[in-house]
Design a protein around this motif. Structure first.
Motif, PDB file in Angstrom:
ATOM      1  N   TRP A 158       0.810  -1.455  -0.063  1.00 42.13           N
ATOM      2  CA  TRP A 158       0.047  -0.089  -0.310  1.00 42.13           C
ATOM      3  C   TRP A 158       1.064   1.542  -0.259  1.00 42.13           C
ATOM      4  N   SER A 159       0.404   2.618  -0.652  1.00 45.34           N
ATOM      5  CA  SER A 159       1.618   3.754  -0.731  1.00 45.34           C
ATOM      6  C   SER A 159       1.585   3.515   0.350  1.00 45.34           C
ATOM      7  N   HIS A 160       0.949   4.308   1.379  1.00 49.80           N
ATOM      8  CA  HIS A 160       0.858   4.758   2.958  1.00 49.80           C
ATOM      9  C   HIS A 160       1.583   3.657   3.626  1.00 49.80           C
ATOM     10  N   ALA A 161       2.264   3.262   2.787  1.00 48.69           N
ATOM     11  CA  ALA A 161       2.304   1.584   4.127  1.00 48.69           C
ATOM     12  C   ALA A 161       4.055   1.363   4.162  1.00 48.69           C
ATOM     13  N   VAL A 162       4.353   1.994   2.953  1.00 51.89           N
ATOM     14  CA  VAL A 162       6.023   1.816   2.331  1.00 51.89           C
ATOM     15  C   VAL A 162       6.740   2.615   2.617  1.00 51.89           C
ATOM     16  N   SER A 163       7.872   1.951   2.767  1.00 60.17           N
ATOM     17  CA  SER A 163       9.095   2.689   3.338  1.00 60.17           C
ATOM     18  C   SER A 163       9.668   3.373   2.177  1.00 60.17           C
ATOM     19  N   HIS A 164       9.291   4.712   2.272  1.00 61.37           N
ATOM     20  CA  HIS A 164      10.462   4.892   0.872  1.00 61.37           C
ATOM     21  C   HIS A 164      11.409   5.065   0.508  1.00 61.37           C
ATOM     22  N   GLN A 165      12.360   4.430   1.370  1.00 65.85           N
ATOM     23  CA  GLN A 165      13.591   4.098   1.198  1.00 65.85           C
ATOM     24  C   GLN A 165      13.297   2.329   0.204  1.00 65.85           C
ATOM     25  N   LEU A 166      12.349   1.888   0.938  1.00 63.54           N
ATOM     26  CA  LEU A 166      12.419   0.329   0.387  1.00 63.54           C
ATOM     27  C   LEU A 166      11.878   0.282  -0.683  1.00 63.54           C
ATOM     28  N   ARG A 167      10.882   1.135  -1.140  1.00 62.59           N
ATOM     29  CA  ARG A 167      10.707   1.523  -2.476  1.00 62.59           C
ATOM     30  C   ARG A 167      10.850   2.017  -3.612  1.00 62.59           C
ATOM     31  N   ASP A 168      12.221   3.045  -2.949  1.00 63.40           N
ATOM     32  CA  ASP A 168      12.803   3.686  -3.790  1.00 63.40           C
ATOM     33  C   ASP A 168      14.063   2.301  -4.336  1.00 63.40           C
ATOM     34  N   SER A 169      14.280   1.432  -3.267  1.00 65.12           N
ATOM     35  CA  SER A 169      15.723   0.903  -4.294  1.00 65.12           C
ATOM     36  C   SER A 169      15.167  -0.165  -5.144  1.00 65.12           C
ATOM     37  N   ALA A 170      13.327  -0.544  -4.641  1.00 62.19           N
ATOM     38  CA  ALA A 170      13.446  -1.760  -5.307  1.00 62.19           C
ATOM     39  C   ALA A 170      13.310  -1.377  -7.148  1.00 62.19           C
ATOM     40  N   ASP A 171      13.339  -2.798  -7.690  1.00 64.86           N
ATOM     41  CA  ASP A 171      13.568  -2.914  -8.989  1.00 64.86           C
ATOM     42  C   ASP A 171      12.204  -2.463 -10.081  1.00 64.86           C
ATOM     43  N   GLU A 172      11.289  -2.428  -8.753  1.00 64.72           N
ATOM     44  CA  GLU A 172      10.041  -2.571  -9.450  1.00 64.72           C
ATOM     45  C   GLU A 172       8.970  -2.177  -8.091  1.00 64.72           C
ATOM     46  N   PHE A 173       7.868  -1.456  -8.193  1.00 62.36           N
ATOM     47  CA  PHE A 173       7.072  -0.889  -7.080  1.00 62.36           C
ATOM     48  C   PHE A 173       5.873  -1.541  -7.764  1.00 62.36           C
ATOM     49  N   VAL A 174       4.883  -2.079  -7.037  1.00 60.66           N
ATOM     50  CA  VAL A 174       3.271  -2.337  -7.426  1.00 60.66           C
ATOM     51  C   VAL A 174       2.900  -1.752  -6.257  1.00 60.66           C
ATOM     52  N   GLU A 175       1.991  -0.447  -6.615  1.00 60.89           N
ATOM     53  CA  GLU A 175       0.963  -0.154  -5.443  1.00 60.89           C
ATOM     54  C   GLU A 175      -0.235  -0.739  -5.048  1.00 60.89           C
ATOM     55  N   LEU A 176      -0.463  -1.063  -4.567  1.00 53.29           N
ATOM     56  CA  LEU A 176      -1.547  -2.347  -4.403  1.00 53.29           C
ATOM     57  C   LEU A 176      -3.459  -1.273  -3.744  1.00 53.29           C
ATOM     58  N   ASP A 177      -2.396  -0.531  -4.037  1.00 54.49           N
ATOM     59  CA  ASP A 177      -3.788   1.277  -3.377  1.00 54.49           C
ATOM     60  C   ASP A 177      -4.749   1.029  -4.966  1.00 54.49           C
ATOM     61  N   THR A 178      -4.697   0.989  -6.011  1.00 52.68           N
ATOM     62  CA  THR A 178      -5.826   0.972  -7.114  1.00 52.68           C
ATOM     63  C   THR A 178      -6.590  -0.552  -7.219  1.00 52.68           C
ATOM     64  N   TYR A 179      -5.583  -1.314  -6.779  1.00 48.49           N
ATOM     65  CA  TYR A 179      -6.158  -2.955  -7.146  1.00 48.49           C
ATOM     66  C   TYR A 179      -7.709  -3.090  -5.544  1.00 48.49           C
ATOM     67  N   PHE A 180      -7.788  -1.991  -4.915  1.00 48.07           N
ATOM     68  CA  PHE A 180      -8.103  -1.713  -3.772  1.00 48.07           C
ATOM     69  C   PHE A 180      -9.740  -2.872  -3.269  1.00 48.07           C
ATOM     70  N   ASP A 181     -10.326  -2.190  -4.677  1.00 49.52           N
ATOM     71  CA  ASP A 181     -11.772  -2.672  -4.990  1.00 49.52           C
ATOM     72  C   ASP A 181     -11.657  -3.718  -4.905  1.00 49.52           C
ATOM     73  N   HIS A 182     -10.605  -4.298  -5.949  1.00 49.27           N
ATOM     74  CA  HIS A 182     -10.762  -5.512  -7.063  1.00 49.27           C
ATOM     75  C   HIS A 182     -10.163  -6.891  -5.258  1.00 49.27           C
ATOM     76  N   LEU A 183      -9.526  -6.220  -4.599  1.00 51.00           N
ATOM     77  CA  LEU A 183      -9.169  -7.350  -3.497  1.00 51.00           C
ATOM     78  C   LEU A 183     -10.206  -7.336  -2.526  1.00 51.00           C
ATOM     79  N   THR A 184     -11.081  -6.565  -1.876  1.00 49.81           N
ATOM     80  CA  THR A 184     -11.852  -6.839  -1.036  1.00 49.81           C
ATOM     81  C   THR A 184     -12.690  -7.287  -1.475  1.00 49.81           C
TER      82      THR A 184
END
Length: 186
Positions: free
Chosen positions: A154-180
């Protein structure tokens, strides 16, 4: 390329509950939900999360879900096993009722698997579904050996350093309704 998938169940579920608190009006915004530790009832459809983490056509070398021991009547763990995920559960602290050992166990498993199974030459990728900055040393170690890392959070719950260090970041926020997970209709 082979994917090796590691999921911190509590991180996905609790942070989804914070988004639900905002959506239901319990919190005016995500920052308030975080600072006041506000959550609202929410559960996710593990099959749909699995589809995001393990897309059709990708080869999956290992997939493990980590979390606290669930109540006896909790069905999600059986669904997880049916999706060929391994399940690692740990007792909660008897004094504080807080989760213990999950992040360290997840990080340790990622490192063990990276030496035992993953091959940089094949483009193997570790998929981490969590956002805690404590995973940063593990991610850096994997990358230092030429392995790719995808972080899903989730965008609010990811460390910025972790997000920025990853080779790829997938934000779950856009999938919230799909995942519910929705209640079955009768």
């Amino acid at each position: 390329m082979t994917l090796y998938v590691y999921v911190d169940n509590s991180n996905i579920w609790i942070e989804g509950q914070r988004i639900q608190a905002v959506r239901t009006g319990l919190a005016p915004d995500i920052r308030t939900a975080l600072t006041q530790k506000l959550t609202a009832p929410w559960s996710y459809d593990f099959g749909r999360l699995y589809g995001l983490l393990c897309p059709p056509g990708d080869y999956i070398g290992r997939s493990v879900l980590f979390g606290s021991k669930p109540p006896a009547n909790d069905s999600i763990w059986q669904r997880v096993r049916e999706a060929d995920f391994e399940v690692e559960t740990f007792d909660r602290s008897t004094f504080t009722n807080k989760e213990k050992q999950v992040d360290i166990a997840l990080s340790t498993r990622m490192m063990e698997d990276s030496f035992t199974y993953m091959k940089a030459a094949n483009g193997d990728t570790a998929v981490l579904a969590a956002g805690d900055g404590d995973f940063l040393p593990t991610i850096k170690s994997l990358q230092g050996r030429g392995l790719r890392v995808r972080v899903v959070s989730w965008s609010h719950a990811v460390s910025h350093q972790l997000r920025d260090s990853a080779d790829e970041f997938v934000e779950l926020d856009t999938y919230f309704d799909h995942l519910t997970r929705t209640a079955p209709t009768t």
